[in-house]
Design a protein around this motif. Sequence first.
Motif: not given
Lengths: 328, 417
Positions: A115-129, A227-239
Motif C-alpha cells: 500500500x505504501x508504494x502503490x496507493x498514490x497511483x490510480x486506475x490502471x497504474x494502481x492495478x499494474x503496480x 488504511x482501507x487497503x491495509x484493512x482489506x489485507x487483514x480480511x484476505x490474510x484471515x482468508x
Amino acid sequence: MSEATESIRQSPGAAAGWYEFATKHRAGIAALAILIFPLVMPFTALAVNILIYGLYALGFNLVFGYLGLLSFGHAALLGTGAYLCGIAIVHFAWPWYAAIAAGVFGGLLIALLIGVIAIRTRGIYFAMVTMALSQCVYYLFYQAVDWTGGENGLRGINIRTIDLFGLQIDFLEPIVRYYVIAAFVIAAFFVMSRILASPFGAVIEAVRENEMRARASGYDVILTRLLTFVLSGGFCGLAGALQALHLSIVPIEILHYETSGLVVMIALLGGMGTFFGPMIGAAVFLVLENLVSVWTVHWQLIVGAIFIACVLFFPAGIWGTLIARGRR
Amino acid sequence: MTKKVTEGGAVSRRRLLTTASAGAVLAASPFRINLLQAEEATIKIGFPVPLTGPYGAEAQDQVRAGQLAVAQFNDAGGLNGRKAELVVRDDKLNPGEAATRTLELVEKEKVNFVVGSLSAAVQLAINNVTKERGIIFNSISQSDAINEAADFSKYTFHEALNPHMTSGAVGRYAFPKFGKKVAFLTADYAYGHEMVRGFLEVGKEFNIENLGDIRHPLGTTDFSILLPRLQALKPDILCISNFGRDQQIVLKQATDFGVKKSIQIIAPLLSHASRVAAGAQAFDGVVGGCSFYWGIEDKFASTKAFNDAFRKMYDGKLPTDYGALGYGGVRTVLEAVKIAGTVETDKVITALEALKYDYYKGPQYYRKCDHQSVQSVLVIKSKSKDMKNESDVFEVLSTEEPSEKNLRSCEALGHKS
C-alpha cells in the motif's frame, strides 16, 4: 450501488421496508445463511472453500467496490496470510489460534508494504503496480524453499484437534471444520459491517465518489486509501490462514496472479460494492466449476458460456442486479 | 457527514424475470447431485488426475488404464462378489484443487483408497490430506520428495519412478557412451532441479565435466537465444530436463539449429504422448528414460497381456507410459485387497508391503522403508523410420534391472532403519 449509501436514502412504502431491515441486519442475515449453507452444498470441502473465497472477495471488495480502486495484486495478501499461518504451525509449532493471528498479521503487514508504494497511483497504474509487487512476493516465497517448500508447496499444516476451553474438537470431521471456519468468517462479516457503517466507512465511499470534494471537506484521501487497503489485507490474510488450515497445505499457486484475477471475477460476478455480492459470487463460481467439471472435461467451455450470460443479463453482478430489481 | 447518494441499478430495468428463473435452475442443481448416492458395498478408489491443462492427454490415458484394472478385478469376481469402482476427479494440475477434491473423495464419496496425480506438488498435496486421515494413497507421478521421511507415512505408496532413478539410469547409459563434457538446459522448477541433481550425482562416478546449466521458465516458447549459447560450450552431451510442450518446442528448435549434428541430446524422461504430438523428426535420435513402453511385450508376458487387454477395451489403441502407471497403481491396490481379503487399511498395507508383482513391465515390489516401487527403468531412443504402427515410436536401448542400489538409501531419505 452499495447498501451503505442506500440505507440513508428516504424510501417510503412497505416495498422498501424489507430492504432497510436487511441492510441494518446484514451481518446477522449473512451469519444465518452461512450456518445453513453446508446443507445445500454438494460436499463440505467445497462449502468451506466458498466461505474462504467469499471472505477473500469480501476483503477485496472493500478496496474494489467501496474505495473504487482495482487491485491486481490481492493474491499477495491472501498468500502471505496462508504462508505465515502455515509456517507458524510447521516450523514453530504454534497453537492454531496464534497461527491464525499470524496469518491476519501477515495480510496486514504485506498490505501496508504494498500500500505504501502503490496507493498514490490510480486506475490502471494502481492495478499494474499492485500486480508487479505481488509478483515480487510470489518469487520471494518461491525462492525461500527451506521455509515454504518452494515449488512443492508447504505441507504438514496438520491440525487434528482444536482445544476450546478444555473441549477437544475433532478438526478432521468435515462438518466441524466447516463451523469452526464459519465462526471466523461470521466474525469477519460483523467487523466488515461495522467498518462500513462507521463514519470512516462513509469517508471511504466519499473518496470513491468524489476525491476532490472529500479532500476539500478536510479528509486525508491518501491516508484513507492506505488504511482501507491495509484493512482489506487483514480480511484476505484471515482468508489465507483459514485456507491453510482447511487444506493442510499451502500451494505456491495461491500467490500466482491468476488468484488475483479470480477475485476480480468473483466480485464482478456477485456484484461489486454490495455486502453479500462477494459471497454469492464465490458460491456461484465455485459450485459451477465443481459441478460441471465432474460432468465433462470440457467444463471450461460451459462455465465460460454461463459467465457470458451472467455479464449480459446481470450487468451489476448477480446480487447487485437482484437488489436493484427488488427495490423497484 | 456528507454522503453522496447515487442512482443505482438503472441498467437492469429492462431485464426479464426469465433470466432470474434461469439462475434459480442453476442454483438448484447442487440438490440433484446430492441425491446421487452410489451403492454402498462397492470398493471405491478415488482417482484425482489433471484431465484439463497441459498434461490432459496423459491423464486421460491414466484414467483409461485405471478403468481397465477395475474392469479386470470385477470380471474376476471382485472381492467375494464385491465390485470396485473408480471415482475420477479433475485436479486441474493445481495442488489446492487436488486437496479439495481429495477431501471430497474421502469425506463425501467415502473412498477406500486414493490412486492418482500427475505432478510433484499435486501428489504431495494429496498425500498430506490422505495420510492425516489414514487413507492409502498410491502415487503414479514422479517426485523425489514423496520418498523422504518428512512427507512419507505408512499410508503412502509410490508406484511411479522418481527423478533420482530416472536420471540415474539415463546417466549410467549415456555418460560412458557419448562423452564426458555435459551441458544442461533445465526447466526452472522442482522437476528440472531434481533431475539435474540426479544427473550430477550419477555423473560423479564417470567424472563428467559440467560445462554449465542454463535454466528457462516453465512454458517457454522460444529457445533460439539459449541454443547457440549451449552450442558454444561445445559439449558432447546436451541434457534437456523439461517436459510436455517445453520439450516438444526445444527439440524441434534444436533440430532446426543443427545441434544434433555434433551433440548427443539426452532427456531424463521421454513422453510417448509428447513424441506423438511433436512428430518423428523433432525427437529423432534423442535418448531418454521411461517407466514403460508397450514394445517390451516381446520380453514380458505381463506386458503382452496388458497391451492385449488395453487394445481390446479401447479399439486397438496401445497404452502409453503414464497410462501404464494408472493401471499399475490401481491393480496393485486391488490385488492387495484380494490377498488381504478385506479393505481394512492396515491389512491392505501389510499385503502391499509383501507384494512381489509383475502386472505390466516385469517384476516389481515396494521397498519397506519408503514404499517406493523398485522396478526397471527403460532407456529408449526415439526413432523416425521402420515404424510398424503409429505407436511404434521408440527403440529400447537398454533396461536397468530393478535394484535397491539405484534408489537413494533409506538413511539418506531420513528413515530410521
